[in-house]
Design a protein around this motif. Structure first.
Motif, mmCIF file in Angstrom:
data_model
loop_
_atom_site.group_PDB
_atom_site.id
_atom_site.type_symbol
_atom_site.label_atom_id
_atom_site.label_comp_id
_atom_site.label_asym_id
_atom_site.label_seq_id
_atom_site.Cartn_x
_atom_site.Cartn_y
_atom_site.Cartn_z
ATOM 1 N N PHE A 109 16.395 -9.226 -11.019
ATOM 2 C CA PHE A 109 16.525 -9.216 -9.561
ATOM 3 C C PHE A 109 17.998 -9.178 -9.165
ATOM 4 O O PHE A 109 18.398 -8.417 -8.272
ATOM 5 C CB PHE A 109 15.847 -10.448 -8.960
ATOM 6 C CG PHE A 109 16.137 -10.654 -7.505
ATOM 7 C CD1 PHE A 109 15.469 -9.920 -6.530
ATOM 8 C CD2 PHE A 109 17.101 -11.580 -7.092
ATOM 9 C CE1 PHE A 109 15.748 -10.096 -5.173
ATOM 10 C CE2 PHE A 109 17.388 -11.762 -5.747
ATOM 11 C CZ PHE A 109 16.710 -11.016 -4.791
ATOM 12 N N ALA A 110 18.814 -9.999 -9.826
ATOM 13 C CA ALA A 110 20.242 -10.052 -9.500
ATOM 14 C C ALA A 110 20.917 -8.706 -9.742
ATOM 15 O O ALA A 110 21.705 -8.238 -8.906
ATOM 16 C CB ALA A 110 20.923 -11.146 -10.318
ATOM 17 N N THR A 111 20.611 -8.072 -10.863
ATOM 18 C CA THR A 111 21.233 -6.768 -11.133
ATOM 19 C C THR A 111 20.754 -5.731 -10.124
ATOM 20 O O THR A 111 21.537 -4.874 -9.698
ATOM 21 C CB THR A 111 20.958 -6.289 -12.568
ATOM 22 O OG1 THR A 111 19.540 -6.179 -12.788
ATOM 23 C CG2 THR A 111 21.540 -7.253 -13.594
ATOM 24 N N ASP A 112 19.495 -5.813 -9.733
ATOM 25 C CA ASP A 112 18.985 -4.893 -8.702
ATOM 26 C C ASP A 112 19.717 -5.091 -7.376
ATOM 27 O O ASP A 112 19.838 -4.150 -6.582
ATOM 28 C CB ASP A 112 17.480 -5.105 -8.480
ATOM 29 C CG ASP A 112 16.630 -4.595 -9.633
ATOM 30 O OD1 ASP A 112 17.163 -3.842 -10.476
ATOM 31 O OD2 ASP A 112 15.446 -4.969 -9.700
ATOM 32 N N GLU A 113 20.190 -6.332 -7.145
ATOM 33 C CA GLU A 113 20.930 -6.640 -5.925
ATOM 34 C C GLU A 113 22.412 -6.282 -6.048
ATOM 35 O O GLU A 113 23.191 -6.539 -5.124
ATOM 36 C CB GLU A 113 20.786 -8.132 -5.597
ATOM 37 C CG GLU A 113 19.379 -8.555 -5.226
ATOM 38 C CD GLU A 113 18.954 -8.015 -3.867
ATOM 39 O OE1 GLU A 113 19.602 -8.364 -2.869
ATOM 40 O OE2 GLU A 113 17.969 -7.236 -3.819
ATOM 41 N N GLY A 114 22.794 -5.725 -7.189
ATOM 42 C CA GLY A 114 24.173 -5.294 -7.381
ATOM 43 C C GLY A 114 25.088 -6.331 -7.993
ATOM 44 O O GLY A 114 26.309 -6.102 -8.100
ATOM 45 N N ILE A 115 24.542 -7.466 -8.427
ATOM 46 C CA ILE A 115 25.378 -8.500 -9.037
ATOM 47 C C ILE A 115 25.601 -8.183 -10.514
ATOM 48 O O ILE A 115 24.663 -7.865 -11.245
ATOM 49 C CB ILE A 115 24.729 -9.885 -8.856
ATOM 50 C CG1 ILE A 115 24.795 -10.284 -7.372
ATOM 51 C CG2 ILE A 115 25.413 -10.946 -9.723
ATOM 52 C CD1 ILE A 115 24.185 -11.618 -7.054
ATOM 53 N N GLY A 122 27.088 -14.049 -0.818
ATOM 54 C CA GLY A 122 26.183 -13.137 -1.504
ATOM 55 C C GLY A 122 25.852 -13.538 -2.925
ATOM 56 O O GLY A 122 25.078 -12.857 -3.606
ATOM 57 N N LEU A 179 24.134 -15.870 -5.948
ATOM 58 C CA LEU A 179 22.777 -16.376 -6.137
ATOM 59 C C LEU A 179 22.786 -17.658 -6.960
ATOM 60 O O LEU A 179 23.583 -17.801 -7.890
ATOM 61 C CB LEU A 179 21.905 -15.339 -6.853
ATOM 62 C CG LEU A 179 21.704 -13.986 -6.180
ATOM 63 C CD1 LEU A 179 20.851 -13.085 -7.079
ATOM 64 C CD2 LEU A 179 21.052 -14.130 -4.814
ATOM 65 N N VAL A 185 15.393 -16.941 -1.419
ATOM 66 C CA VAL A 185 14.834 -15.606 -1.649
ATOM 67 C C VAL A 185 13.320 -15.753 -1.760
ATOM 68 O O VAL A 185 12.816 -16.686 -2.388
ATOM 69 C CB VAL A 185 15.426 -15.000 -2.940
ATOM 70 C CG1 VAL A 185 14.710 -13.708 -3.315
ATOM 71 C CG2 VAL A 185 16.927 -14.765 -2.772
ATOM 72 N N ARG A 240 7.886 -13.723 -8.157
ATOM 73 C CA ARG A 240 7.957 -12.263 -8.386
ATOM 74 C C ARG A 240 7.421 -11.876 -9.765
ATOM 75 O O ARG A 240 8.135 -11.281 -10.585
ATOM 76 C CB ARG A 240 9.398 -11.776 -8.195
ATOM 77 C CG ARG A 240 9.897 -12.068 -6.781
ATOM 78 C CD ARG A 240 11.262 -11.498 -6.507
ATOM 79 N NE ARG A 240 11.617 -11.767 -5.113
ATOM 80 C CZ ARG A 240 12.112 -10.859 -4.268
ATOM 81 N NH1 ARG A 240 12.332 -9.628 -4.666
ATOM 82 N NH2 ARG A 240 12.409 -11.194 -3.017
ATOM 83 N N ARG A 251 20.406 -17.541 -1.998
ATOM 84 C CA ARG A 251 21.570 -16.667 -1.792
ATOM 85 C C ARG A 251 22.515 -17.308 -0.776
ATOM 86 O O ARG A 251 22.081 -17.778 0.273
ATOM 87 C CB ARG A 251 21.124 -15.296 -1.282
ATOM 88 C CG ARG A 251 22.265 -14.324 -1.029
ATOM 89 C CD ARG A 251 21.804 -13.038 -0.381
ATOM 90 N NE ARG A 251 21.197 -12.120 -1.321
ATOM 91 C CZ ARG A 251 19.902 -11.798 -1.351
ATOM 92 N NH1 ARG A 251 19.063 -12.355 -0.475
ATOM 93 N NH2 ARG A 251 19.433 -10.939 -2.218
#
Length: 270
Positions: free
Chosen positions: A66-72, A184, A186, A236, A247, A268
């Motif tokens: 999830f974090a990588t999908d959010e760009g982290i 931003g 997490l 989240v 999830r 977040r």
């Protein structure tokens, strides 16, 4: 007791270790008979303990994706334990090869193994430090090298806070870490609780007593007490829930009842 080559000379291999017990629950090989004996004693009261740990790890991997999908692309894993298959850096770097991961633990065995596993991986680092001393973590050379504190970070506190007693003020430690994170960022957290365990609390207390006997008290907090760690974060969806309900990749109804023990969540910073 013969000391294996992987065990640092500085550790007392006659004393059980929480991280090695956890490794045993997950089917790992970096544990001693004293750790396995403690684990088996705890499992006499809660036979589903390995399922609890597996659910924690599965949640962690979903949260990292999830974090990588959010760009982290920055991860700080405190209380990381002994590396096992599907660890944070493997999940994060599979999705984002440029991801940086710092593992933090105060167990010498966990630190030594992390260093061995991560040798040659320039995007990862290991810090020997304690959650109760956030400043030492944040100011460590590896965190300074790999984590840009002006950019969002995923802070992982997975199955660690329930080993920090109220007298050590875990809420202040978590708040200090939060205040050092960029907007931003997490917080990825799991915590043990009597809530959700599929047996009477009186019986589960037997397992808790085993940890007390080995001088690593397991602090079972309520959902409300666990939610306090997320102060200053926006939760989240779906919020603070049993691990299989965060999830899920597969139907939660297919999970072992023990997997629903305790709580997991992601918050977040604004």
């Amino acid at each position: 007791m013969e000391r294996p080559a992987w065990a640092p000379r500085s550790i007392d291999i006659s004393v059980p270790s929480v991280s090695r017990i956890y490794d045993y629950y997950l089917g790992g090989s970096h544990n001693f008979e004293v750790d396995r004996e403690a684990a088996r004693r705890a499992m006499e009261f809660m036979p589903g303990l390995p399922k609890v740990m597996q659910a924690n790890r599965a949640f962690m991997r979903r949260a990292v994706r999830f974090a990588t999908d959010e760009g982290i692309t920055q991860f700080l894993d405190i209380g990381s334990g002994i590396p096992t298959f599907g660890n944070v850096h493997e999940v994060a770097q599979a999705a984002r090869p440029d991801a940086h991961v710092v593992y933090v633990d105060h167990d010498p065995v966990a630190v030594a193994h992390s260093e061995a596993v991560l040798a040659g991986n320039e995007g990862t680092g290991v810090v020997a430090a304690d959650l109760r001393k956030p400043r030492e973590i944040l100011e460590s050379p590896e965190v300074q090298r790999l984590i840009d504190q002006n950019r969002p970070v995923a802070l992982l506190l997975v199955a660690i806070l329930h080993f920090v007693e109220d007298a050590d003020d875990p809420y202040s430690a978590v708040a200090e870490l939060r205040d050092a994170l960029a907007p931003g960022s997490l917080l990825v957290l799991t915590h043990a609780s009597y809530e959700g365990i599929p047996l009477p609390a009186e019986r589960a207390e037997g397992a808790v007593d085993v940890y007390k006997d080995i001088r690593n008290p397991l602090i079972m907090r309520s959902r409300e007490e666990i939610a306090r760690f997320f102060e200053g974060y926006d939760m989240v969806e779906p919020g603070l829930v049993p691990p299989p309900r965060w999830r899920p990749d597969t139907a939660p109804e297919d999970e072992d009842p023990y997997a629903f023990s305790g709580f997991a969540g992601v918050g977040r910073t604004a």
